[in-house]
Design an enzyme around this catalytic site. Structure first.
Site, short mmCIF file in Angstrom:
data_model
loop_
_atom_site.label_atom_id
_atom_site.label_comp_id
_atom_site.label_asym_id
_atom_site.label_seq_id
_atom_site.Cartn_x
_atom_site.Cartn_y
_atom_site.Cartn_z
N HIS A 47 0.82 -1.22 0.00
CA HIS A 47 0.00 0.00 0.00
C HIS A 47 0.85 1.27 0.00
CE1 HIS A 47 -3.63 -2.29 0.38
NE2 HIS A 47 -3.25 -2.84 1.52
N ARG A 72 7.24 -5.40 3.06
CA ARG A 72 5.98 -6.07 2.67
C ARG A 72 5.86 -5.99 1.16
NH1 ARG A 72 -0.15 -4.87 4.80
NH2 ARG A 72 0.23 -2.74 4.05
N GLU A 151 -5.47 -12.26 7.11
CA GLU A 151 -6.34 -11.08 7.12
C GLU A 151 -7.66 -11.30 6.39
OE1 GLU A 151 -4.15 -7.75 5.46
OE2 GLU A 151 -3.26 -8.94 3.89
N ASP A 177 -8.05 -5.45 7.19
CA ASP A 177 -8.68 -6.36 6.23
C ASP A 177 -9.45 -7.46 6.94
OD1 ASP A 177 -8.22 -5.50 3.52
OD2 ASP A 177 -6.09 -5.78 3.91
#
Ligand code: 3PY
Ligand code: MG
Length: 263
Positions: A47, A72, A151, A177
């Protein structure tokens, strides 16, 4: 600099590690988070705004700042996990892992044979960890961590299967999430009591299976709760909030002298 000090050893010793979270593609901010005392800094390529070049610079900056290096990856980008490990990431976090197959494919991309199929050329990783190439090769599989994000409802249902993947080092919970998935899209409630209960159960199962447990948190209360729940890698603080909050605070100071021109 963390020469010869490995995140993997620290986490396996059971001592919780707090990681700053960096989404702005400004390597110097990631370095500043390291210099500011976060024991680890995570570069978010799911993200966040990082591209490969800025992520490489950020990993080097984090090492220069004396912190552990985590990244990530975007969903399903296992090839990038291997590349980031080559560039010095000590821990890779993969989002939206929903099955044993997902977990195994990801973890195998991070480990050399026989545990996985990571391809060879870790020159930058050896440099940043202060090791010779041969020292790095010998320790790489135990020192380079793979954490699968839990998630979704699907992931909870498959948790035992995911935890049974031998080459996977652990899980990392994404409470936002997770709350969306568990409510079938009805709400975003990462900090709610119902979400916290599910997170605690994930940590307990992971620890029981001999795996590491990490979680995404944004404030000190949630970090405290996560430690009590048995999580060992816990995020706290995002660079975009640090910058945004500082801008807000600075502007308010001058608002008191000259009223803001925008209402
Ligand atoms: C989540 O909470 O879902 C996350 O992935 C944190 O970034
Ligand atoms: Mg998420």
């Amino acid at each position: 600099m963390n020469e010869q000090s490995f995140l993997a050893d620290r986490l396996r010793s059971g001592t919780p590690v707090v990681t700053g979270w960096s989404v702005l593609c400004v390597p110097m901010i990631a370095e500043m988070m390291a210099r500011g005392g976060y024991e680890a800094v995570t570069i978010d390529m799911q993200h966040g705004m990082y591209d490969f070049a800025s992520a490489c610079d950020a990993l080097a900056g984090i090492a220069l700042g004396g912190a552990h290096r985590i990244a990530r990856i975007p969903i399903g980008d296992n090839a990038l996990a291997g590349r980031l490990a080559d560039m010095g990431a000590e821990c890779l976090i993969a989002p939206m892992i929903n099955s044993r197959e997902d977990a195994s494919a990801f973890a195998r991309a991070v480990k050399y044979p026989p545990e996985g199929d990571r391809s060879w050329s870790p020159f930058r990783a050896a440099m940043l960890s202060g090791q010779s190439i041969e020292q790095y090769r010998k320790g790489a599989n135990s020192q380079t961590l793979s954490l699968a994000m839990i998630e979704t409802r699907e992931a909870i249902d498959a948790l035992e299967d995911i935890l049974s993947v031998p080459e996977l080092d652990g899980v990392f919970v994404g409470p936002s999430d997770l709350s969306i998935s568990l409510s079938d899209g009805a709400q975003l409630d990462p900090d709610g009591a119902a979400t916290a209960k599910v997170c605690a159960a994930i940590a307990e199962k992971a620890v029981k299976a001999g795996k590491l447990a990490g979680i995404f948190c944004l404030n000190a209360d949630k970090v405290r709760e996560a430690v009590q729940q048995g999580f060992c890698l816990i995020s706290h603080g995002i660079d975009r909030s640090f910058v945004g909050d500082s801008i807000d605070r600075a502007r308010r100071e001058v608002d008191e002298i000259i009223p803001a021109r925008r209402s």
